[in-house]
Motif scaffolding. Sequence first.
Motif, mmCIF file in Angstrom:
data_model
loop_
_atom_site.group_PDB
_atom_site.id
_atom_site.type_symbol
_atom_site.label_atom_id
_atom_site.label_comp_id
_atom_site.label_asym_id
_atom_site.label_seq_id
_atom_site.Cartn_x
_atom_site.Cartn_y
_atom_site.Cartn_z
ATOM 1 N N THR A 114 0.838 -1.135 -0.117
ATOM 2 C CA THR A 114 0.081 0.026 -0.006
ATOM 3 C C THR A 114 0.975 1.152 0.181
ATOM 4 O O THR A 114 1.874 1.352 0.697
ATOM 5 C CB THR A 114 -0.897 0.100 1.293
ATOM 6 O OG1 THR A 114 -1.708 -1.285 1.434
ATOM 7 C CG2 THR A 114 -1.762 1.263 1.296
ATOM 8 N N ALA A 115 0.561 2.308 -0.780
ATOM 9 C CA ALA A 115 1.330 3.677 -0.831
ATOM 10 C C ALA A 115 0.398 4.258 -0.090
ATOM 11 O O ALA A 115 -0.542 4.715 -0.576
ATOM 12 C CB ALA A 115 1.333 4.098 -2.323
ATOM 13 N N ARG A 116 0.727 4.392 1.329
ATOM 14 C CA ARG A 116 -0.327 4.856 2.220
ATOM 15 C C ARG A 116 -0.607 6.293 2.067
ATOM 16 O O ARG A 116 -1.652 6.928 2.229
ATOM 17 C CB ARG A 116 0.140 4.663 3.768
ATOM 18 C CG ARG A 116 -0.560 5.020 4.996
ATOM 19 C CD ARG A 116 -1.375 3.611 4.926
ATOM 20 N NE ARG A 116 -1.039 2.676 5.361
ATOM 21 C CZ ARG A 116 -1.623 1.258 5.477
ATOM 22 N NH1 ARG A 116 -2.905 1.132 4.789
ATOM 23 N NH2 ARG A 116 -0.842 0.404 5.932
ATOM 24 N N ASP A 117 0.416 7.173 1.709
ATOM 25 C CA ASP A 117 0.207 8.363 1.459
ATOM 26 C C ASP A 117 -1.023 8.801 0.366
ATOM 27 O O ASP A 117 -1.606 9.521 0.437
ATOM 28 C CB ASP A 117 1.427 9.214 1.010
ATOM 29 C CG ASP A 117 2.249 8.752 0.068
ATOM 30 O OD1 ASP A 117 1.920 7.394 -0.359
ATOM 31 O OD2 ASP A 117 3.159 9.384 -0.565
ATOM 32 N N LYS A 118 -0.594 7.890 -0.838
ATOM 33 C CA LYS A 118 -1.800 7.845 -1.836
ATOM 34 C C LYS A 118 -3.105 7.625 -1.341
ATOM 35 O O LYS A 118 -4.026 7.926 -2.028
ATOM 36 C CB LYS A 118 -1.174 7.541 -2.970
ATOM 37 C CG LYS A 118 0.118 7.858 -3.584
ATOM 38 C CD LYS A 118 0.396 9.509 -3.348
ATOM 39 C CE LYS A 118 1.691 10.147 -3.763
ATOM 40 N NZ LYS A 118 1.579 11.378 -3.801
#
Length: 249
Positions: A137-141
């Motif tokens: 997971t790209a947490r910021d996106k």
Amino acid sequence: MRRIRAHYQDRTIWADVDDTTLHVCDMLGTRTGETVQLAEVTLLTPCTPRIIVCVGKNYAKHIQEMGGDDLPKEPGLFLKALNTLSDADTPIPYPSWTDNLHYEGELAAVIGKTLSKVTEADALGHVLGYTCAIDVTARDKQRSDLQWTRGKSADEFCPVGPWLETNLDPTHLSVQTHINGELKQDGNTQDMIFSVAKVLSYISQFMTLTPGDLVLTGTPEGVGPLHVGDTIRVTVEGIGTLERHVAAG
């Protein structure tokens, strides 16, 4: 029984594993009589889904670590695209457009019989087998975008494997994630808010799943960042260990 999907010579095969001997079969386990040796094959993702369904917030302590308090009243579902699947030895990419790539180790179920409007009591009978998964997971996106498409469905964001275990009770299994040898997640499926059977029955009320489809059942607490050069190992009791390296993407 461990069942693998693998590349052998010029073809893709399914096979049951008996020590170092493979009994070639179809996905559902009907054997052809042919045998090959494990050392002669290259492992592939042990499923051929047309859809990947994931459960979010299925462990109470994970909800707490993500800043939530209230438990969900029904499973929270999202999809990952098919481009997220990756075969053995394919690294997890760290894309240049994210600064906060996370791991989420999970138990995953692969469907063996068409699943449509089934009861919770009957749901597990439609499972072909279970495997390990990493919901990258790209947490910021995930937090900034209108939808989770970029944060959850970039290329190679769903490593799965290394094989299926076809004879397994999913109700009381340890799920652990190690990063560079350090234990980060140490959960158990008995702590799921919604059991595997409940999740499958719930999905089946509005979405038909077919043989080969993949369901990720949620991650326990302890999620955190990945960095280029890291090695991640997700181990599910009764199945084995899925290992990947992180590379600049």
